[in-house]
Write a protein that holds these residues in place. Structure first.
Motif: not given
Length: 484
Positions: A352-355, A371-376, A386-392, A403-408
Motif C-alpha cells: 500500500g505504501q509503495s503505491e 485495497s492493500h490497507f484494507a487487506a492489512a 494501516a488505518y492511517e493509510g486507509l484514511a489517507t 460502506a466497507e471503508t467507512e466501517a473500517l
C-alpha cells in the motif's frame, strides 16, 4: 552454520532453535513456557494475536556475536536481545552467558510480545510496569515466581520522590527520552511503573487484579483519558498517589510462586528435524531485526531458493529491500510473497505504501493502495498505520467512503480515537453524506490535535471552509423558506 549444528523444539506457543544440547534446549523451552503461563495467570489474551515467537539459542557469545546489534559499527556487548521483524518475534541469546540480567531483558521484552495479543495497547505505564514485574521471573526447583521485589527501584523512588500519577500517566513513548538530562526521568518512570503495577497485583490481590483486567480489557470505544483510567482502576489518581506512598514504606513485598509439573510441560514439546533453509531463514531474520540487511541478504536468498513456495523468505526479502530504501525491489518481493499465499498484514502495508510513491500517483494507484490497507486491517486489526493509510487514501480520493471503508475507519477510530487522519477521513465522508453537524464537530477536534502535520492541517482547513459554505447555504435556504 548448518542444520546439523542445531536442535529444533516446537511447542504449542513458540519454537526454539538451539546450538545447545537437547537437554539444555528443553530446559530453556520449559523456562519460557512457564514464563508464558505466569503471564497467562494474570493477563488473558488471544495467543494467536500475539504472533509467533522464536527463541534462538547460541552455544557461546562468540557464536552469537555475528548476529548482535551494532554499536558504533561494532557488535554490542549484549548477551541477548529481543527483536520484531515483519510480524515475527525473535529472541536471541547465548546460553553460555545467560545471566540473570539477560533473562530480565528477555522477559521484559517478552511481556511486550504477549500483550500484543490485546485488542488495544494498554497505557504505557501499565505495559512497562507489567514488563518490569515479570522481568524478575525466576525458577525455584519445582516452582516458578514472578513479582519478586525490586529494592533498587524502591530506593530510587524514595531518593527521587515519586512523581504524581497524573505525570506518570501523561508520559508516553513519544515523549520519553532515555539519555542526557532526561535519563533520570526515564529511570524513575520505569521504577514507579513497576511499583504501581506491583501494588495493583499484590497489595489487595482480588481488587487489584480486577482493576488490572479492567485496564487491559477496557471497552473498544474507551479512550485513554484520565477519567477512563481512574474508572478502570476504581480510584482517583490522588488516592493512587497516597496508596503508593504507603506501599513504598513497607519492609517486605509479596510475590507469586506457582508449582509446576516438569513432565507435563515436557510432554507438549516435540523434537523436530532441522533443514538448512530453516536455519538460513532464522539467522537472516535476526540480522534484519538488528538492522544489518547487507549481511542478512545471503541467508534470505538461500532460504528463498530452497523454500521457493514459502512466502516467509519473500516477506523478509521485501523487508530487507525496504529497509535499504529500494522500494521497487521491495514491492516485487512482497508481490512474490502474495503469490505464494502470504497472509501477513505487513506485506499489504508495504505494498500500500509503495503505491503512494511520489510521482507515481493516479486514481488507480490510490485505489490499489486503499485495497492493500484494507487487506492489512483484515489480516491484523491492531496496526494503526494501516488505518492511517486507509484514511489517507480516502481523503486523497475526495469521495464519500463506501460502506466497507467507512466501517473500517470507524473501527480504527475506536482503537485509535486520537488519530487526526482517521478523524479527518470520517469528517470528510460525513460532510459528503450530509451529516454536516457531526462533521463540523469532528473537524474542530482535528484542528485542536497536537499531532497534526501540515498536509492534514491544510486539508482540514479546506474541509472547514466547505463545511462553513454548506452551513451558510443551509441557513440561507431556511431563511428563504421562512420568509412569507
Amino acid at each position: 552454520m548448518r542444520a546439523g549444528d542445531w536442535t529444533k523444539i516446537t511447542t504449542p506457543h513458540f519454537t526454539v532453535f538451539s546450538e545447545a544440547s537437547e537437554g539444555r534446549t528443553r530446559d530453556w523451552a520449559v523456562e519460557f513456557e512457564l514464563f508464558r503461563r505466569g503471564l497467562a495467570h494474570v493477563v488473558t489474551v488471544d495467543a494467536a494475536q500475539s504472533g509467533p515467537v522464536t527463541l534462538v539459542l547460541f552455544g557461546s557469545d562468540r557464536r552469537l556475536k555475528p548476529f548482535k546489534p551494532l554499536e558504533k559499527g561494532k557488535p554490542s556487548r549484549v548477551a541477548g536481545y529481543f527483536v520484531r521483524i515483519a510480524e515475527r518475534n525473535m529472541i536471541a541469546l547465548s546460553v553460555a552467558g545467560a545471566r540473570d540480567d539477560v533473562r530480565e531483558v528477555i522477559y521484559h521484552e517478552g511481556v511486550h510480545w504477549y500483550l500484543a495479543g490485546l485488542d488495544r495497547r494498554p497505557p504505557v505505564w501499565l505495559e512497562e510496569g507489567l514488563a518490569e514485574v515479570f522481568g524478575t521471573f525466576a525458577l525455584h526447583g519445582n516452582a516458578f515466581s514472578y513479582g519478586n521485589p525490586r529494592p533498587d527501584y524502591v530506593r530510587l523512588i524514595r531518593v527521587m520522590s515519586p512523581m504524581p500519577m497524573t505525570r506518570l500517566a501523561e508520559l508516553s513513548r513519544g515523549t520519553m527520552r532515555y539519555n542526557g538530562a532526561h535519563e533520570s526521568t526515564a529511570r524513575l518512570f520505569y521504577a514507579q511503573s513497576w511499583a504501581v503495577v506491583h501494588q495493583l497485583m499484590f497489595d489487595d490481590a482480588l481488587k487489584g487484579r480486577e482493576a488490572l483486567q479492567r485496564l487491559l480489557h477496557r471497552s473498544m470505544d474507551a479512550n485513554d483519558s484520565d477519567e477512563a483510567i481512574e474508572a478502570a482502576m476504581g480510584c482517583s489518581y490522588a488516592e493512587t498517589d497516597a496508596r503508593l506512598n504507603d506501599y513504598l514504606l513497607r519492609r517486605s513485598y509479596q510475590r507469586q510462586q506457582i508449582p509446576f509439573n516438569r513432565a507435563e510441560i515436557d510432554a507438549g514439546f516435540s523434537l523436530q528435524p532441522v533443514e538448512d533453509s530453516e536455519v538460513d531463514l532464522v539467522l537472516g531474520g535476526l540480522l534484519l531485526g538488528v538492522e544489518r540487511p547487507d549481511e542478512a541478504a545471503p541467508y534470505l536468498r538461500r532460504a528463498a531458493g530452497a523454500r521457493f513456495e514459502d512466502p516467509s523468505p519473500w516477506e523478509l526479502l521485501g523487508q530487507m529491500e525496504w529497509m535499504q530504501g529500494h522500494r521497487a525491489e521491495a514491492a516485487s518481493y512482497f508481490e512474490q510473497a502474495l503469490v505464494r499465499g502470504s497472509r501477513s498484514a505487513v506485506t499489504h502495508l508495504y505494498l500500500g505504501q509503495s503505491e503512494l510513491a511520489p510521482g507515481m500517483l493516479s486514481r488507480g494507484t490510490i485505489q490499489s493502495a486503499a485495497s492493500h490497507f484494507a487487506a492489512a486491517i483484515h489480516a491484523n486489526p491492531r496496526h494503526e498505520i494501516a488505518y492511517e493509510g486507509l484514511a489517507t487514501t480516502t481523503t486523497m480520493l475526495r469521495d464519500e467512503a463506501g460502506a466497507e471503508t467507512e466501517a473500517l475507519l470507524r473501527q480504527g477510530e475506536q482503537r485509535f480515537p486520537a488519530n487526526p487522519r482517521l478523524q479527518l477521513a470520517l469528517a470528510m465522508t460525513e460532510l459528503k453524506s450530509g451529516k454536516s453537524e457531526t462533521a463540523g464537530r469532528r473537524l474542530q477536534r482535528v484542528l485542536a490535535s497536537p499531532d497534526l502535520d501540515n498536509p492534514t492541517a491544510a486539508f482540514t482547513r479546506e474541509l472547514v471552509a466547505e463545511w462553513e459554505r454548506k452551513a451558510e447555504g443551509a441557513k440561507a435556504h431556511a431563511t428563504a423558506r421562512s420568509t412569507p
